[in-house]
Design an enzyme around this catalytic site. Structure first.
Site, PDB file in Angstrom:
ATOM      1  N   PRO A   2      39.667  38.711  49.192  1.00  0.00           N
ATOM      2  CA  PRO A   2      40.213  39.170  47.909  1.00  0.00           C
ATOM      3  C   PRO A   2      41.514  39.946  48.113  1.00  0.00           C
ATOM      4  CG  PRO A   2      37.857  39.573  48.029  1.00  0.00           C
ATOM      5  CD  PRO A   2      38.285  39.139  49.398  1.00  0.00           C
ATOM      6  N   GLU A   3      42.508  39.632  47.300  1.00  0.00           N
ATOM      7  CA  GLU A   3      43.808  40.294  47.381  1.00  0.00           C
ATOM      8  C   GLU A   3      43.967  41.223  46.178  1.00  0.00           C
ATOM      9  OE1 GLU A   3      46.915  37.408  48.209  1.00  0.00           O
ATOM     10  OE2 GLU A   3      45.589  36.268  49.524  1.00  0.00           O
ATOM     11  N   LYS A  58      44.162  46.681  48.601  1.00  0.00           N
ATOM     12  CA  LYS A  58      42.977  45.841  48.441  1.00  0.00           C
ATOM     13  C   LYS A  58      41.686  46.660  48.443  1.00  0.00           C
ATOM     14  CE  LYS A  58      45.364  42.061  50.837  1.00  0.00           C
ATOM     15  NZ  LYS A  58      45.329  41.146  51.995  1.00  0.00           N
ATOM     16  N   HIS A  92      22.148  39.464  52.289  1.00  0.00           N
ATOM     17  CA  HIS A  92      23.408  40.127  52.629  1.00  0.00           C
ATOM     18  C   HIS A  92      23.759  41.273  51.682  1.00  0.00           C
ATOM     19  CE1 HIS A  92      23.984  37.059  55.644  1.00  0.00           C
ATOM     20  NE2 HIS A  92      23.899  36.103  54.732  1.00  0.00           N
ATOM     21  N   ARG A 261      48.591  32.651  60.338  1.00  0.00           N
ATOM     22  CA  ARG A 261      48.152  32.416  58.960  1.00  0.00           C
ATOM     23  C   ARG A 261      48.765  31.122  58.430  1.00  0.00           C
ATOM     24  NH1 ARG A 261      46.351  37.049  56.535  1.00  0.00           N
ATOM     25  NH2 ARG A 261      45.336  35.565  55.116  1.00  0.00           N
TER      26      ARG A 261
END
EC number: 3.2.2.23
Length: 271
Positions: A2-3, A58, A92, A261
């Site tokens: 997530p950004e 973030k 989780h 990346r």
């Protein structure tokens, strides 16, 4: 991962749902994430009231009475799940924040790269001390970007993703912003013209704002705390579009690696 837009959407949702609620209990099922969860987190937070929720980069930050801050980073696959009643815990579900009205926030993270810590006010300030500028602020402009990057030899995409320079612009939104600004990710950051810095600053803001309005981007793991998906991925120009035609010129989208990346771009539109 997530950004900025995804964490902004999450923080805004939580601000609406849990502000002014009292924490009744914190259940920790797994203490070992990328860093250990704060010892005695239950004792530190039990009885505290959530007074504000904000985002920095973030990270989502829950400020409580007593000047405590819950700092959460979702890592690669983390989620915050909002439950309005007792909910069976999943494999989780590492941390469960229970509130006095029987609602809860569940931190779920299959890959365990997330972070859940509690800091006092001074520690919170120090934690974020070396973070770069928030790109959605008024201060972030072409002038600011030019001054920030004028001596940076790194390629422009890597510079945009440097958290010590600019926070929250990850791989997705760096690629999309550069496309919108028609700037090649291969260009050295210091070599842009003033007009390009100005255009890029504007398109970073536009891209992030559009993504927030769309609820973020759901590619694999991300979902809003309500369980709803984001849909900004439907508006991607280049990210994940390798070997597909550019929406603007029909040139085939290129995929390269930069600093480990994936970078997607159109080598006809971006120069």
């Amino acid at each position: 991962m997530p950004e900025l837009p995804e964490v902004e959407v999450i923080s805004n949702f939580l601000l609406d749902k849990i502000k002014n609620k009292q924490i009744s209990n914190v259940i920790v099922n797994n203490w070992n994430l990328r860093a250990p969860i704060t010892k005695n987190i239950d004792d530190m937070l039990k009885g505290k009231v959530i007074r504000n929720i904000k985002r920095r980069g973030k990270y989502t930050i829950w400020n409580t009475d007593g000047s405590m801050a819950v700092i959460i980073h979702l890592g690669m696959s983390g989620k915050l799940i909002y439950a309005e009643h007792d909910q069976a815990q999943n494999k989780h579900d590492h941390v469960v924040f229970l509130f006095s009205d029987n609602t809860s926030i569940i931190f779920n993270d299959p890959r365990r790269f997330g972070l859940v810590i509690v800091l006092n006010k001074e520690q919170e300030i120090n934690f974020f001390d070396d973070f770069g500028i928030e790109p959605l602020t008024d201060e972030f402009s072409g002038d600011y970007l030019q001054e920030l990057l004028k001596n940076k030899k790194a390629n422009i995409k890597s510079a945009l993703m440097d958290n010590k320079l600019i926070v929250g612009v990850g791989n997705i939104y760096a690629s999309e912003s550069l496309f919108r600004a028609r700037i090649s990710p291969l260009r050295p950051a210091k070599n842009l013209t003033y007009r390009e810095y100005e255009k890029l600053a504007a398109e970073i803001k536009n891209t992030l704002s559009d993504a927030i309005a769309a609820g973020g981007s759901t590619l694999k793991d991300y979902a809003q705390p309500s369980g709803s998906a984001g849909y900004f991925q439907n508006n991607f120009y280049v990210y994940g579009k390798v070997q597909k035609p550019c929406k603007i010129c029909n040139n085939i989208i290129t995929l390269i690696r930069q600093n480990g990346r994936s970078t997607y771009f159109c080598n006809a539109c971006q120069n």
